[in-house]
Design a protein around this motif. Structure first.
Motif, PDB file in Angstrom:
ATOM      1  N   TYR A  56      11.622  -4.383  57.062  1.00  0.00           N
ATOM      2  CA  TYR A  56      10.383  -3.634  56.885  1.00  0.00           C
ATOM      3  C   TYR A  56      10.181  -3.267  55.414  1.00  0.00           C
ATOM      4  CZ  TYR A  56       9.562  -3.043  61.869  1.00  0.00           C
ATOM      5  OH  TYR A  56       9.299  -3.277  63.191  1.00  0.00           O
ATOM      6  N   GLU A  57       8.933  -3.016  55.068  1.00  0.00           N
ATOM      7  CA  GLU A  57       8.563  -2.519  53.747  1.00  0.00           C
ATOM      8  C   GLU A  57       7.899  -1.158  53.906  1.00  0.00           C
ATOM      9  OE1 GLU A  57       7.661  -6.571  51.250  1.00  0.00           O
ATOM     10  OE2 GLU A  57       6.117  -5.908  52.661  1.00  0.00           O
ATOM     11  N   LEU A  58       7.927  -0.368  52.837  1.00  0.00           N
ATOM     12  CA  LEU A  58       7.336   0.972  52.866  1.00  0.00           C
ATOM     13  C   LEU A  58       5.965   0.940  52.214  1.00  0.00           C
ATOM     14  CD1 LEU A  58       8.081   3.893  53.701  1.00  0.00           C
ATOM     15  CD2 LEU A  58       8.852   4.256  51.346  1.00  0.00           C
ATOM     16  N   ALA A  59       4.946   1.322  52.965  1.00  0.00           N
ATOM     17  CA  ALA A  59       3.584   1.454  52.443  1.00  0.00           C
ATOM     18  C   ALA A  59       3.364   2.913  52.045  1.00  0.00           C
ATOM     19  CB  ALA A  59       2.560   1.028  53.488  1.00  0.00           C
ATOM     20  N   ILE A  60       2.836   3.147  50.846  1.00  0.00           N
ATOM     21  CA  ILE A  60       2.686   4.506  50.316  1.00  0.00           C
ATOM     22  C   ILE A  60       1.263   4.692  49.801  1.00  0.00           C
ATOM     23  CG2 ILE A  60       3.560   6.203  48.673  1.00  0.00           C
ATOM     24  CD1 ILE A  60       6.129   4.520  48.499  1.00  0.00           C
ATOM     25  N   THR A  61       0.647   5.814  50.140  1.00  0.00           N
ATOM     26  CA  THR A  61      -0.691   6.124  49.650  1.00  0.00           C
ATOM     27  C   THR A  61      -0.798   7.617  49.368  1.00  0.00           C
ATOM     28  OG1 THR A  61      -3.074   5.935  50.131  1.00  0.00           O
ATOM     29  CG2 THR A  61      -1.635   6.492  51.973  1.00  0.00           C
ATOM     30  N   THR A  62      -1.697   7.980  48.462  1.00  0.00           N
ATOM     31  CA  THR A  62      -1.926   9.387  48.122  1.00  0.00           C
ATOM     32  C   THR A  62      -3.414   9.642  47.974  1.00  0.00           C
ATOM     33  OG1 THR A  62       0.158   9.478  46.902  1.00  0.00           O
ATOM     34  CG2 THR A  62      -1.422  11.245  46.502  1.00  0.00           C
ATOM     35  N   ASP A  63      -3.890  10.728  48.581  1.00  0.00           N
ATOM     36  CA  ASP A  63      -5.276  11.168  48.407  1.00  0.00           C
ATOM     37  C   ASP A  63      -5.289  12.649  48.063  1.00  0.00           C
ATOM     38  OD1 ASP A  63      -7.753   9.525  48.737  1.00  0.00           O
ATOM     39  OD2 ASP A  63      -6.619   8.740  50.445  1.00  0.00           O
ATOM     40  N   THR A  64      -6.193  13.015  47.171  1.00  0.00           N
ATOM     41  CA  THR A  64      -6.359  14.405  46.747  1.00  0.00           C
ATOM     42  C   THR A  64      -7.757  14.876  47.087  1.00  0.00           C
ATOM     43  OG1 THR A  64      -4.764  14.196  44.938  1.00  0.00           O
ATOM     44  CG2 THR A  64      -6.386  15.961  44.754  1.00  0.00           C
ATOM     45  N   MET A  65      -7.871  16.118  47.551  1.00  0.00           N
ATOM     46  CA  MET A  65      -9.161  16.721  47.849  1.00  0.00           C
ATOM     47  C   MET A  65      -9.274  18.025  47.075  1.00  0.00           C
ATOM     48  SD  MET A  65      -9.327  15.956  51.974  1.00  0.00           S
ATOM     49  CE  MET A  65     -10.977  16.627  52.151  1.00  0.00           C
ATOM     50  N   VAL A  66     -10.398  18.181  46.359  1.00  0.00           N
ATOM     51  CA  VAL A  66     -10.633  19.341  45.500  1.00  0.00           C
ATOM     52  C   VAL A  66     -11.844  20.105  46.024  1.00  0.00           C
ATOM     53  CG1 VAL A  66     -11.085  20.125  43.139  1.00  0.00           C
ATOM     54  CG2 VAL A  66      -9.700  18.065  43.532  1.00  0.00           C
TER      55      VAL A  66
END
Length: 327
Positions: A56-66
């Motif tokens: 398996y591979e690791l999928a990474i995401t980031t979202d910011t809300m202001v």
């Protein structure tokens, strides 16, 4: 008057109070037992530890809300907790990744226990649907700003990407378009039909995790619709060095959105409004019969670059644009 030693002692005591307050905040609202076997070490150390299964591979995401940019000040904390997590899970869905863990960075002007309890409740209610572990993060003082990093697992070399669309692929979408955009217009003063449904889609989008997993072995390219159907499809086309033709009559819309367009003449809205968080994917015609998720064919991938739109019997070029953070 404080001497330097007294000043240093005061600074040390203040930093200790802040650290204790942060620790207590995390313990009270955000520490829970791990649900996933992949979580080897969670909150409480300098880093979390995840075990990545072989193959398996690791999928990474980031979202910011202001605040005042991504959400209104009067949003309920439950809705905000849900939406912050949902928009990150939507990114994992578009890659065909199975979500396993998240981290949370929370900046807020003051500690409001009732707000934090409600926010955590909204976030964890959605997290529990996918047995997600909150494995770390940070808290600090400042203008209300919320960030989640989401991590998911995908079999090696099977992640869906934007760059794999092929000429002749059919373009499919999940769900309907324009409801979240209508919700925003309602917040801005529009009065019309379907208010409850539109606001639900605006405040509480549902990440298409099940659909993303189902199409992972069938689709060529995929993206989630956050900045608008035309703009996000445009990312697939640009990354894949292809173009596309869309049939406007085939784009799925709710009756509330149709009524809004009839009253305002704003027919572009379902193409340009963001935050629907549906999936848009391309698939070879031979694989269509294998699809087992609710979805709609809206167009075809072509060799000629750009996006063309069939509407009212006429085909014309459509200017691809969507939400821009710095405009």
């Amino acid at each position: 008057m404080l001497n330097q030693q007294d000043k240093n002692s005061t600074i040390d005591r203040n930093e200790t109070v802040v650290e204790l307050a942060e620790f207590n905040l995390i313990q009270q609202f955000f520490t829970r037992s791990a649900q996933r076997k992949a979580t080897r070490l969670s909150i409480g150390d300098d880093c979390a530890l995840l075990a990545i299964p072989e193959g398996y591979e690791l999928a990474i995401t980031t979202d910011t809300m202001v605040e005042n940019i991504h959400f209104f000040p009067d949003v309920s904390p439950e809705d905000l907790g849900h939406k912050l997590l949902a928009v990150n899970l939507s990114d994992l869905a578009s890659m065909g990744a199975d979500p396993v863990a998240i981290t949370l960075a929370l900046t807020m002007p003051n500690v409001d226990s009732a707000w934090l309890k409600a926010f955590a409740g909204g976030m964890f209610t959605l997290a529990d649907q996918y047995q997600l572990d909150l494995i770390g993060g940070d808290t600090t003082s400042g203008p209300l700003t919320l960030s989640i990093q989401a991590l998911g697992l995908v079999p090696k070399d099977q992640a869906l990407r934007r760059s794999a669309a092929k000429v002749g692929d059919l373009i499919y979408v999940t769900g309907c378009f324009g409801d979240a955009g209508l919700g925003l217009k309602i917040k801005q003063g529009y009065i019309g039909q379907g208010i409850q449904q539109a606001m639900e889609r605006f405040n509480r989008p549902e990440p298409r995790i099940k659909e993303g997993l189902a199409i992972r072995s069938l689709a060529n390219a995929c993206i989630d619709i956050s900045d608008g159907l035309a703009a996000d499809l445009g990312h697939i086309l640009s990354s894949s060095n292809v173009g596309a033709k869309l049939d406007y009559a085939q784009i799925p819309m709710s009756q509330a959105v149709i009524t809004y367009m009839q009253l305002t003449g704003d027919w572009r809205m379902p193409l340009t409004a963001g935050e629907d968080y549906e999936l848009c994917f391309t698939i070879v015609p031979e694989n269509v019969s294998k699809l087992n998720v609710a979805c709609t064919c809206i167009g075809v991938v072509e060799e000629s670059r750009g996006l063309r739109l069939i509407r009212d019997g006429k085909t014309s070029n459509f200017n691809i644009s969507g939400f821009e953070h710095f405009l």
